[in-house]
Design a protein around this motif. Structure first.
Motif, PDB file in Angstrom:
ATOM      1  N   ARG A 130     -13.816  -8.610   0.236  1.00 12.66           N
ATOM      2  CA  ARG A 130     -13.570  -9.891   0.912  1.00 12.66           C
ATOM      3  C   ARG A 130     -13.743  -9.674   2.417  1.00 12.66           C
ATOM      4  O   ARG A 130     -12.763  -9.639   3.165  1.00 12.66           O
ATOM      5  N   PRO A 131     -14.979  -9.566   2.864  1.00 12.07           N
ATOM      6  CA  PRO A 131     -15.215  -9.243   4.277  1.00 12.07           C
ATOM      7  C   PRO A 131     -14.866 -10.385   5.230  1.00 12.07           C
ATOM      8  O   PRO A 131     -14.562 -10.142   6.402  1.00 12.07           O
ATOM      9  N   ASN A 143      -7.652  -7.393   6.991  1.00 13.95           N
ATOM     10  CA  ASN A 143      -9.044  -6.970   6.845  1.00 13.95           C
ATOM     11  C   ASN A 143      -9.211  -5.777   5.920  1.00 13.95           C
ATOM     12  O   ASN A 143     -10.163  -5.700   5.141  1.00 13.95           O
ATOM     13  N   ASN A 144      -8.291  -4.815   5.972  1.00 15.61           N
ATOM     14  CA  ASN A 144      -8.452  -3.580   5.205  1.00 15.61           C
ATOM     15  C   ASN A 144      -7.921  -3.670   3.778  1.00 15.61           C
ATOM     16  O   ASN A 144      -8.067  -2.717   3.007  1.00 15.61           O
ATOM     17  N   SER A 195       0.861  -1.174   0.000  1.00  9.64           N
ATOM     18  CA  SER A 195       0.000   0.000   0.000  1.00  9.64           C
ATOM     19  C   SER A 195       0.901   1.229   0.000  1.00  9.64           C
ATOM     20  O   SER A 195       2.084   1.145   0.337  1.00  9.64           O
ATOM     21  N   GLY A 219     -16.091   2.360   2.301  1.00  9.84           N
ATOM     22  CA  GLY A 219     -16.111   1.271   3.272  1.00  9.84           C
ATOM     23  C   GLY A 219     -16.465  -0.091   2.710  1.00  9.84           C
ATOM     24  O   GLY A 219     -16.522  -1.071   3.454  1.00  9.84           O
ATOM     25  N   LYS A 220     -16.725  -0.183   1.400  1.00 11.18           N
ATOM     26  CA  LYS A 220     -17.050  -1.475   0.795  1.00 11.18           C
ATOM     27  C   LYS A 220     -15.839  -2.401   0.864  1.00 11.18           C
ATOM     28  O   LYS A 220     -14.717  -2.023   0.541  1.00 11.18           O
ATOM     29  N   ASN A 221     -16.059  -3.639   1.301  1.00 14.88           N
ATOM     30  CA  ASN A 221     -14.985  -4.625   1.390  1.00 14.88           C
ATOM     31  C   ASN A 221     -15.361  -5.821   0.516  1.00 14.88           C
ATOM     32  O   ASN A 221     -16.377  -6.479   0.754  1.00 14.88           O
ATOM     33  N   SER A 263      -8.865  -5.242   1.117  1.00 10.05           N
ATOM     34  CA  SER A 263      -9.853  -5.203   0.030  1.00 10.05           C
ATOM     35  C   SER A 263     -10.891  -4.101   0.206  1.00 10.05           C
ATOM     36  O   SER A 263     -11.883  -4.063  -0.515  1.00 10.05           O
ATOM     37  N   LYS A 264     -10.646  -3.204   1.170  1.00  4.37           N
ATOM     38  CA  LYS A 264     -11.581  -2.104   1.376  1.00  4.37           C
ATOM     39  C   LYS A 264     -11.340  -1.000   0.361  1.00  4.37           C
ATOM     40  O   LYS A 264     -10.205  -0.699   0.012  1.00  4.37           O
ATOM     41  N   CYS A 268      -3.008  -9.717   1.548  1.00  2.00           N
ATOM     42  CA  CYS A 268      -4.412  -9.924   1.196  1.00  2.00           C
ATOM     43  C   CYS A 268      -5.189 -10.617   2.305  1.00  2.00           C
ATOM     44  O   CYS A 268      -6.417 -10.704   2.229  1.00  2.00           O
ATOM     45  N   ARG A 270     -10.516 -14.093   2.356  1.00  2.22           N
ATOM     46  CA  ARG A 270      -9.191 -13.478   2.262  1.00  2.22           C
ATOM     47  C   ARG A 270      -8.093 -14.526   2.275  1.00  2.22           C
ATOM     48  O   ARG A 270      -7.112 -14.427   1.528  1.00  2.22           O
TER      49      ARG A 270
END
Length: 317
Positions: free
Chosen positions: A252-253, A240-241, A216, A248-250, A243-244, A237, A258
């Motif tokens: 792979r929640p 938690n964050n 990132s 706020g859409k994720n 794939s956000k 990957c 994940r």
């Protein structure tokens, strides 16, 4: 004539090389960090920018070339794969700049069979006191001109078998792995529910892997607001964050999604893109996993069930 280096002269050789290069000795201590840590650092300042001068400033180049000594052939193979990943489909300027400034000397404590893994110079153990020097690049040729390398007509050459590695054996059949891992998800294999309950989602498997390269990027500002720095950090990957997206859409929640994605990238997507798994079987993910997940056992279970279903389908048809 064979070019050899006596084992007792290795410290002397490194002492001389350290005058010209920044030497990292992988044989001196047990290093968990793979070569990726030097070529794609955990935190890397890509460039800086000055608001006052309205100018972008490139990150400074290394004063000395980096020399990684004592890598085993598995880690050198990983560097070779990472070179390909960072070149295709687009070149990663920052990685390649470091890579071109890096020399790799591998040490094989077992007898080598072709093909030889990439690197600048490989030292192959031929007896308890000597290594055969195999130069592979111009940088390697320059190093073997050192006085500690001697030509011998008939040195004692013994055979040293490579240590058995089950995971390494599995990744050699990358086509089978790609098929089996993709099948396991399509069939909602129970192993993914079991692993979701065990996995901590900490990302350590990705951090210690020599081939995981997700990152990132963030901007860091000076306190007085005069300048800033664009930095990139290791990411994973399984976090938690990862794939956000904005809002706020994720995508792979769940940890199940994940963690499977980590397997998918290594064994399915990598095979589609590069024709091989992005795993060299170094075993770091198993060794440093705090949940003690054994990747080899996971893959073996998936492959076994995949083969059983194929056999059953074939017998019915």
């Amino acid at each position: 004539m064979i070019l050899v280096l006596e084992k007792s002269n290795i410290p002397k050789l490194l002492e001389i090389l350290s005058r010209k290069y920044s030497v990292i000795n992988y044989q001196k201590n047990e290093i968990a960090l793979s070569p990726k840590g030097y070529l794609l650092p955990p935190k890397e300042k890509l460039f800086s920018y000055s608001f006052k001068r309205k100018k972008i400033i490139d990150s400074p180049k290394l004063k000395k070339k980096l020399l990684l000594f004592g890598l085993d052939l598995i880690d050198i193979e990983a560097v070779d794969q990472l070179d390909e990943i960072m070149t295709k489909p687009k070149e990663d300027y920052f990685y390649l700049r470091k890579r071109k400034n890096t020399i790799i000397i591998g040490v094989a404590e077992h007898s080598i069979s072709v093909p030889i893994a990439a690197g600048d110079l490989i030292l192959e153990k031929i007896n308890e006191n000597e290594y055969r020097a195999i130069s592979l690049t111009e940088n390697g040729e320059k190093i073997v001109k050192n006085k500690f390398f001697k030509k011998e007509k008939n040195p004692e050459i013994l055979t040293y078998p490579e240590e058995k590695n089950g995971l390494r054996g599995l990744v050699k059949d990358s086509e089978l792995l790609a098929e089996a891992v993709a099948w396991s998800w399509s069939k909602n294999h129970p192993i993914w529910d079991r692993l979701e309950k065990i996995c901590l989602g900490c990302g350590i498997c990705a951090y210690v892997c020599p081939l995981c390269y997700c990152f990132s990027a963030e901007d860091e500002l000076e306190l007085d607001g005069s300048a800033g720095h664009r930095c990139r950090y290791w990411d994973a990957c399984t976090l938690n964050n990862f794939s956000k997206i904005a809002g706020g859409k994720n995508f792979r929640p769940s940890l199940k999604n994940r963690y499977y994605n980590w397997f998918y990238h290594k064994f399915v997507r990598a095979y589609k893109e590069y024709g091989k798994s992005q795993c060299v079987g170094c075993g770091r993910c198993q060794k440093y996993c705090p949940a003690e997940i054994d990747i080899e056992k996971v893959l073996l279970e998936i492959i076994k069930d995949y083969k059983n279903e194929k056999s059953l389908s074939a017998s019915i048809s």
